[in-house]
Design a protein around this motif. Structure first.
Motif, PDB file in Angstrom:
ATOM      1  N   LEU A   1      31.882 -45.803 -47.190  1.00 35.21           N
ATOM      2  CA  LEU A   1      30.831 -46.407 -46.423  1.00 35.21           C
ATOM      3  C   LEU A   1      29.705 -46.893 -47.582  1.00 35.21           C
ATOM      4  O   LEU A   1      29.176 -48.004 -47.131  1.00 35.21           O
ATOM      5  N   ALA A   2      29.349 -45.966 -48.278  1.00 32.09           N
ATOM      6  CA  ALA A   2      28.568 -46.509 -49.444  1.00 32.09           C
ATOM      7  C   ALA A   2      28.994 -47.956 -50.222  1.00 32.09           C
ATOM      8  O   ALA A   2      28.210 -48.630 -50.198  1.00 32.09           O
ATOM      9  N   ALA A   3      30.262 -47.989 -50.627  1.00 38.11           N
ATOM     10  CA  ALA A   3      30.798 -49.085 -51.132  1.00 38.11           C
ATOM     11  C   ALA A   3      30.778 -50.165 -50.341  1.00 38.11           C
ATOM     12  O   ALA A   3      30.419 -51.434 -50.732  1.00 38.11           O
TER      13      ALA A   3
ATOM     14  N   SER B   1      21.374 -44.557 -42.522  1.00 36.67           N
ATOM     15  CA  SER B   1      21.287 -43.217 -41.778  1.00 36.67           C
ATOM     16  C   SER B   1      22.357 -42.558 -41.759  1.00 36.67           C
ATOM     17  O   SER B   1      22.136 -41.206 -41.642  1.00 36.67           O
ATOM     18  N   LEU B   2      23.576 -42.840 -41.714  1.00 38.65           N
ATOM     19  CA  LEU B   2      24.601 -42.154 -41.611  1.00 38.65           C
ATOM     20  C   LEU B   2      25.106 -41.035 -43.078  1.00 38.65           C
ATOM     21  O   LEU B   2      25.572 -40.147 -42.814  1.00 38.65           O
ATOM     22  N   LEU B   3      24.464 -42.068 -44.041  1.00 40.24           N
ATOM     23  CA  LEU B   3      24.594 -41.307 -45.429  1.00 40.24           C
ATOM     24  C   LEU B   3      23.280 -40.400 -45.646  1.00 40.24           C
ATOM     25  O   LEU B   3      23.085 -39.758 -46.807  1.00 40.24           O
ATOM     26  N   GLY B   4      22.476 -40.336 -44.719  1.00 37.53           N
ATOM     27  CA  GLY B   4      21.241 -39.330 -44.652  1.00 37.53           C
ATOM     28  C   GLY B   4      20.156 -40.109 -45.565  1.00 37.53           C
ATOM     29  O   GLY B   4      19.202 -39.448 -46.117  1.00 37.53           O
TER      30      GLY B   4
ATOM     31  N   ALA C   1      23.704 -41.659 -55.127  1.00 44.63           N
ATOM     32  CA  ALA C   1      24.481 -41.451 -56.586  1.00 44.63           C
ATOM     33  C   ALA C   1      25.659 -40.539 -56.223  1.00 44.63           C
ATOM     34  O   ALA C   1      26.631 -40.702 -56.794  1.00 44.63           O
ATOM     35  N   ASP C   2      25.295 -39.589 -55.385  1.00 47.76           N
ATOM     36  CA  ASP C   2      26.582 -38.555 -54.880  1.00 47.76           C
ATOM     37  C   ASP C   2      27.427 -39.031 -54.348  1.00 47.76           C
ATOM     38  O   ASP C   2      28.778 -39.073 -54.552  1.00 47.76           O
ATOM     39  N   LEU C   3      27.088 -40.060 -52.968  1.00 46.55           N
ATOM     40  CA  LEU C   3      27.915 -40.237 -52.049  1.00 46.55           C
ATOM     41  C   LEU C   3      28.687 -41.356 -52.300  1.00 46.55           C
ATOM     42  O   LEU C   3      29.537 -41.762 -51.758  1.00 46.55           O
ATOM     43  N   SER C   4      28.282 -42.351 -53.499  1.00 48.33           N
ATOM     44  CA  SER C   4      28.876 -43.523 -53.919  1.00 48.33           C
ATOM     45  C   SER C   4      29.992 -43.261 -54.666  1.00 48.33           C
ATOM     46  O   SER C   4      30.918 -44.046 -55.173  1.00 48.33           O
ATOM     47  N   THR C   5      30.260 -41.956 -55.006  1.00 49.39           N
ATOM     48  CA  THR C   5      31.182 -41.589 -56.091  1.00 49.39           C
ATOM     49  C   THR C   5      32.115 -40.803 -55.062  1.00 49.39           C
ATOM     50  O   THR C   5      31.861 -40.076 -54.288  1.00 49.39           O
ATOM     51  N   SER C   6      33.423 -41.036 -55.222  1.00 48.52           N
ATOM     52  CA  SER C   6      34.413 -40.225 -54.520  1.00 48.52           C
ATOM     53  C   SER C   6      34.267 -38.720 -54.641  1.00 48.52           C
ATOM     54  O   SER C   6      33.930 -38.289 -55.991  1.00 48.52           O
ATOM     55  N   ALA C   7      34.079 -37.953 -53.773  1.00 44.92           N
ATOM     56  CA  ALA C   7      34.060 -36.549 -53.697  1.00 44.92           C
ATOM     57  C   ALA C   7      34.629 -35.703 -54.735  1.00 44.92           C
ATOM     58  O   ALA C   7      34.075 -34.936 -55.530  1.00 44.92           O
ATOM     59  N   ALA C   8      35.809 -36.231 -54.869  1.00 42.18           N
ATOM     60  CA  ALA C   8      36.842 -35.380 -55.732  1.00 42.18           C
ATOM     61  C   ALA C   8      36.287 -35.518 -57.281  1.00 42.18           C
ATOM     62  O   ALA C   8      36.867 -34.960 -58.066  1.00 42.18           O
TER      63      ALA C   8
END
Length: 589
Positions: free
Chosen positions: A531-533, A579-582, A446-453
């Motif tokens: 990567l998530a997208a 795995s790259l996203l943990g 949920a965190d990584l699929s959103t642009s960090a900014a």
């Protein structure tokens, strides 16, 4: 094994060669190839080149097409509109390229030949304070960037810049010296080691009690500030108690990071205290070079574009007028250490966007001092705020900051219900293991699929849903493929370039082939959300393939094997990407 050129790069080269032949003065020009809904690829670069050469774009496009051979790589190519090229690749080329990727443990993803050393500063909790939801993003985004960059060949040095220095430690230590009976016997003295939760509970209780006294008793406040001086001077008893606070906090930090399924190593934890010995020299270098100047007794760096509400310049204060050092001195010393001693060519700070001005001034100061230059760049990978369902900063009902460990426990509990509902042949132990993998994966995704900014809403109901853009959807796609492979019996995944492909197979294959280029893009742009997208689209394309193309009941043996091959490569790509996203990919769900 050497990296595998993507279909896009191979097609791009064919078009570029034909373009250079048709228009020699355009040698080396980019055909501007991109994926298209009109064909597999579309080349748009001819229009601009024709305009520059004062040529008719459609005529130039036609000449270029005549110079491109078809058959092995390109099935057909046509001129569209004013000079676009619509390109369809051959089915055999798709499968042959994917077979080359499948033969490589790295799925054909190249190693960056010009990789350097990147220091990533992430996951920075504070000693003697509980981790809260605000610590989640730095930890998760930072860990993903470490994995992505390492996979591309970058040498990555992890740094966890924990808050382990300052006034609060004088306050805590002085309180403990005056109230020794309040130290829990389990927090390190005896044979019994406190758990992470117990260690932090003790520290949190002491911190609140010492803070209350510090705020209400001026004499205690004076003694506490004097204790800070003792700490900075390295007085043995003071230093020993400080070290105890740090060690007990680490027990807690590691317990939370372990729950987050993150590997944090002790040598990578270099807190504010780790740069103490450099602070005086940092100030001296800045002052002697004229980068920093004295203003009302404080050592400051001024910037023309940074002004306060009154219109006066707002400086970066490196050393306070009383001789104390601020965050800037520590951060600048850390840059010196990371560049000089660690050999960094890039510094990435995964830090809350609200600290952007501070880091802008710190980086500019380091540039003026020569510590950052053309060979060393520093960037803040700034992240937004975690919001509640109501769109406001995430708080408890009582208005308190949400403890990270509570949030993770609830995610695992919600995931347990989802796993139990789907589980058909899992034991209780397996359900518990899957629940942790699904719950923690859901929070990370949920965190990584959103642009960090961007800010994002923390909605556990949505996060653990089997439908939509969630990690559970991706994990379920992976588990479904494993189920098919188990049921395949004697049939094996084998690539058959001679077998014609259905539209859903082509779409899946073309997307699989873009994995390497996507990884390079996510690494260069510090964008794990890309990567998530990619992975979500991969799972979606696989779902379409699964519903439209029977695998084990396909018409011929070759078609069965070819579809099993596509299944297997999809699973491997999902697993590597996750795995790259943990995030874990359970074999069964």
């Amino acid at each position: 094994m050497a990296s595998v050129p993507s279909l896009a790069s191979s097609v791009n080269q064919r078009v570029a060669d034909a373009l250079a032949s048709a228009l020699p003065e355009a040698g080396g020009a980019d055909p501007l190839l991109r994926r298209s809904d009109r064909a597999d690829f579309q080349a748009n670069g001819i229009l601009a080149l024709a305009k520059k050469a004062k040529a008719n774009p459609r005529e130039l496009a036609t000449t270029v097409v005549e110079g491109i051979p078809t058959g092995d790589l390109i099935k057909e190519i046509e001129v569209s509109g004013p000079g676009f090229l619509n390109i369809t690749v051959a089915d055999g080329a798709i499968i042959s390229t994917l077979a080359a990727r499948a033969a490589d443990d790295r799925l054909g993803v190249p190693l960056n030949a010009s990789a350097g050393t990147t220091v990533i500063d992430y996951a920075q909790p504070n000693v003697a304070k509980e981790m809260h939801v605000g610590h989640l993003r730095s930890a998760v985004i930072g860990a993903a960037m470490v994995e992505i960059l390492e996979f591309t060949g970058e040498k990555v040095v992890r740094r966890h810049h924990i808050g382990d220095w300052g006034t609060q430690f004088g306050m805590l230590i002085q309180y403990l010296l005056e109230h020794p009976h309040e130290l829990d016997h389990k927090s390190g003295d005896g044979d019994e080691q406190a758990s992470g939760e117990e260690a932090m509970s003790n520290l949190n209780r002491l911190y609140k009690a010492s803070r209350a006294l510090f705020d209400s008793d001026e004499e205690f406040k004076t003694r506490a500030r004097a204790r800070v001086v003792d700490l900075q001077a390295g007085e043995p008893e003071t230093l020993a108690l400080w070290q105890r606070f740090v060690d007990e906090s680490k027990i807690y930090f590691y317990s939370v990071f372990n729950k987050l399924d993150m590997d944090i190593q002790d040598p990578d934890v270099v807190g504010e205290s780790g740069y103490n010995d450099m602070l005086v020299e940092t100030c001296k270098l800045l002052e002697e070079s004229g980068v920093a100047v004295r203003s009302n007794g404080a050592l400051c760096v001024f910037f023309e574009d940074v002004k306060g509400p009154d219109g006066n310049p707002t400086p970066l204060i490196v050393q306070k007028s009383d001789g104390g050092f601020g965050y800037a001195a520590t951060d600048l010393s850390a840059i010196r250490d990371r560049v000089t001693n660690l050999g960094a060519t890039e510094l990435i700070y995964v830090v809350d966007a609200r600290q952007s001005l501070h880091f802008k001034m710190v980086f500019e100061t380091a540039r003026r001092a020569g510590w950052l230059n053309d060979g060393v760049k520093a960037v803040q990978l700034a992240f937004g705020t975690v919001l509640g369902k109501d769109g406001k900063p995430f708080k408890t009902r009582e208005g308190e900051t949400v403890r990270l460990v509570d949030l993770l426990d609830e995610a695992i509990e919600r995931a347990s219900a989802v796993v139990r509902e789907k589980a058909k042949d899992l034991t209780e132990a397996e359900i518990a293991e899957r629940a942790a993998q699904v719950g923690i994966g859901a929070v990370k995704y949920a965190d990584l699929s959103t642009s960090a900014a961007r800010d994002y809403k923390f909605d556990l109901d949505q996060m653990v849903s089997l439908n939509g853009d969630t990690s559970v959807y991706l994990q379920y796609a992976y588990a479904r493929i494993q189920s098919i492979l188990r049921k395949a019996g004697d049939a094996r995944p084998v690539a058959h370039p001679e077998v014609a492909l259905a539209p859903a197979e082509r779409a899946l294959g073309l997307h699989l082939d873009g994995f390497g280029e996507l990884i390079a893009e996510a690494a260069a742009e510090h964008a794990p959300h890309k990567l998530a997208a990619y992975l979500y689209q991969l799972a979606s394309l696989y779902t379409s393939f699964y519903s439209e193309c029977p695998v084990l009941k396909a018409d011929t043996t070759e078609q069965v094997e070819n579809r099993l091959f596509l299944c297997d490569l999809t699973a491997r790509t999902l697993s590597k990407g996750m795995s790259l996203l943990g995030i874990r990919t359970p074999e069964k769900l």
